[in-house]
Enzyme design. Sequence first.
Site, PDB file in Angstrom:
ATOM      1  N   TYR A   1      97.006  75.434 143.710  1.00  0.00           N
ATOM      2  CA  TYR A   1      95.918  74.627 143.973  1.00  0.00           C
ATOM      3  C   TYR A   1      96.387  73.195 143.877  1.00  0.00           C
ATOM      4  O   TYR A   1      95.748  72.370 144.742  1.00  0.00           O
ATOM      5  CB  TYR A   1      94.857  74.906 142.890  1.00  0.00           C
ATOM      6  CG  TYR A   1      94.172  75.954 143.083  1.00  0.00           C
ATOM      7  CD1 TYR A   1      94.391  77.479 143.074  1.00  0.00           C
ATOM      8  CD2 TYR A   1      92.613  75.484 142.986  1.00  0.00           C
ATOM      9  CE1 TYR A   1      93.673  78.340 143.113  1.00  0.00           C
ATOM     10  CE2 TYR A   1      91.666  76.672 143.278  1.00  0.00           C
ATOM     11  CZ  TYR A   1      92.134  78.336 143.059  1.00  0.00           C
ATOM     12  OH  TYR A   1      91.515  79.132 143.313  1.00  0.00           O
TER      13      TYR A   1
ATOM     14  N   LYS B   1     104.071  87.622 139.054  1.00  0.00           N
ATOM     15  CA  LYS B   1     104.741  88.438 140.048  1.00  0.00           C
ATOM     16  C   LYS B   1     106.245  88.042 140.022  1.00  0.00           C
ATOM     17  O   LYS B   1     106.561  87.525 140.837  1.00  0.00           O
ATOM     18  CB  LYS B   1     103.901  87.931 141.345  1.00  0.00           C
ATOM     19  CG  LYS B   1     104.402  88.779 142.593  1.00  0.00           C
ATOM     20  CD  LYS B   1     103.584  90.088 142.923  1.00  0.00           C
ATOM     21  CE  LYS B   1     104.258  91.062 143.788  1.00  0.00           C
ATOM     22  NZ  LYS B   1     103.671  92.375 143.867  1.00  0.00           N
TER      23      LYS B   1
ATOM     24  N   ASP C   1      99.404  92.790 140.942  1.00  0.00           N
ATOM     25  CA  ASP C   1      98.813  93.902 141.567  1.00  0.00           C
ATOM     26  C   ASP C   1      98.503  95.113 140.782  1.00  0.00           C
ATOM     27  O   ASP C   1      97.386  95.499 141.029  1.00  0.00           O
ATOM     28  CB  ASP C   1      99.545  94.494 142.788  1.00  0.00           C
ATOM     29  CG  ASP C   1     101.124  94.543 142.472  1.00  0.00           C
ATOM     30  OD1 ASP C   1     101.397  94.126 141.355  1.00  0.00           O
ATOM     31  OD2 ASP C   1     101.955  94.920 143.236  1.00  0.00           O
TER      32      ASP C   1
ATOM     33  N   ASP D   1      92.237  83.082 139.338  1.00  0.00           N
ATOM     34  CA  ASP D   1      91.030  82.812 140.092  1.00  0.00           C
ATOM     35  C   ASP D   1      90.473  84.346 140.581  1.00  0.00           C
ATOM     36  O   ASP D   1      89.410  84.703 140.544  1.00  0.00           O
ATOM     37  CB  ASP D   1      91.261  81.762 141.159  1.00  0.00           C
ATOM     38  CG  ASP D   1      89.931  81.817 142.324  1.00  0.00           C
ATOM     39  OD1 ASP D   1      88.910  81.751 141.805  1.00  0.00           O
ATOM     40  OD2 ASP D   1      90.288  82.073 143.647  1.00  0.00           O
TER      41      ASP D   1
ATOM     42  N   ASP E   1      87.461  86.863 138.703  1.00  0.00           N
ATOM     43  CA  ASP E   1      86.140  87.475 139.384  1.00  0.00           C
ATOM     44  C   ASP E   1      85.905  88.887 139.386  1.00  0.00           C
ATOM     45  O   ASP E   1      85.077  89.507 139.197  1.00  0.00           O
ATOM     46  CB  ASP E   1      86.432  86.887 140.994  1.00  0.00           C
ATOM     47  CG  ASP E   1      85.427  85.869 141.547  1.00  0.00           C
ATOM     48  OD1 ASP E   1      85.312  84.712 140.641  1.00  0.00           O
ATOM     49  OD2 ASP E   1      84.877  85.811 142.481  1.00  0.00           O
TER      50      ASP E   1
HETATM   51  C1  IPM Z   1      86.328  79.075 140.566  1.00  0.00           C
HETATM   52  C2  IPM Z   1      85.971  78.806 142.167  1.00  0.00           C
HETATM   53  C3  IPM Z   1      86.754  77.418 142.532  1.00  0.00           C
HETATM   54  C4  IPM Z   1      88.421  78.036 142.252  1.00  0.00           C
HETATM   55  C5  IPM Z   1      86.551  77.101 143.914  1.00  0.00           C
HETATM   56  C6  IPM Z   1      85.192  76.850 144.297  1.00  0.00           C
HETATM   57  C7  IPM Z   1      87.554  75.937 144.251  1.00  0.00           C
HETATM   58  O1  IPM Z   1      86.127  79.866 142.899  1.00  0.00           O
HETATM   59  O2  IPM Z   1      85.767  78.422 139.729  1.00  0.00           O
HETATM   60  O3  IPM Z   1      86.571  80.095 140.249  1.00  0.00           O
HETATM   61  O4  IPM Z   1      88.647  78.673 143.201  1.00  0.00           O
HETATM   62  O5  IPM Z   1      88.738  77.460 141.305  1.00  0.00           O
HETATM   63 MN    MN Z   2      87.027  81.667 141.894  1.00  0.00          MN
END
Ligand code: IPM
Ligand code: MN
Length: 357
Positions: A142, A190, A222, A246, A250
């Site tokens: 990032y 990884k 993975d 990230d 999710d």
């Molecule tokens: C998160 C989001 C952000 C990230 C985006 C919006 C830049 O997906 O907070 O997880 O990738 O960190």
């Molecule tokens: Mn995210």
Amino acid sequence: MKMNIAVLPGDGIGPEIIDVALNVTKAICEKFNHELSYEFGICGATAIDKVGNPYPEETHELCMKSDAVLFGAVGDPKFDNDPTAKVRPEQGLLAMRKRLGLYANIRPVETFESLLYKSPLRAELVKGANFMCIRELTGGMYFGRPQGRSEDGDTAYDTCVYSREEITRIVTLAYEYAMKRRKKVTIVDKANVLATSRLWREVSKEIAPNYPEVETEFMFVDNAAMRIIQWPTAFDVMVTENMFGDILTDEASVITGSMGLLPSASIGTYTSVFEPIHGSWPQAAGQNIANPLATVLSAAMMLEYAFNLKEEAALIRKAVDASMDQNVRTQDIQVEGEKPFSTSEVGEWLVAYIKKN
Ligand code: IPM
Ligand code: MN
């Protein structure tokens, strides 16, 4: 106790859910005799529209002088499909993370019994899952430089960078949390491919002996992605770098069926930010239908993490559980045949519960 917080509602449903979380926090402070002072700041698309910057200097100064930041959500579709947009709401988020030194993003993955039926997984697989993802938030791809395009534009590159220091502070944090939990750390990397991952392993192996009671497990990313859905109850504390985190957070956040309920904390060098894990849901903005519980639970995390107010945080969680038990739920989680409540109605119910209990 004196609490000094910055409130950044952001975009979309942000202002509505923040309103509820703030009212709940006020009710708690009244009840427990804490002195709450708060100030609003702008960020995201709202701030781009107003001042052309998704994380204005003024907002940064406000955050820097606050003990904690309560954050709504940012994002607006008008920026997503506009390749000519020079600034995007998400850049504000990244700038905030970097400048506040928010190096650890903590997402608890918890199951709520009454929402298990909403899980994409079979209830018996997720039942009892309770783990914590710790995502490194200010390093890796990032922020690594160089990043960009070759002169002819036909080649692009990103750079993944981690220093010993960055790895040490996040892995140590993971062990500290594990000590307060079920004493297991899973380090996701990884290392079979990436040099940064090999440094993560090296540093982690130096830290692990300081915590002899904690079981350490190394797992390739993975494989971790697979195990999260196959055997989620096996995790306690999971720690990983920014990009892997990230993606995995999710994935982890949806397996319990309670996406709209999950809070997060970003712990930092200068201050900490507390926000729901869901987005700004622009389509629902202003309609008073969004589920405020993830933001309310983020406020509970704020009381516990930033101010060490455990009893206060527990009362908020109790109020949230009670609201669900009594079907005072917004449409996204309301049971069939029951009338959905609005965002503000849920908020009013929670405040009344806190006053009574
Ligand atoms: C998160 C989001 C952000 C990230 C985006 C919006 C830049 O997906 O907070 O997880 O990738 O960190
Ligand atoms: Mn995210």
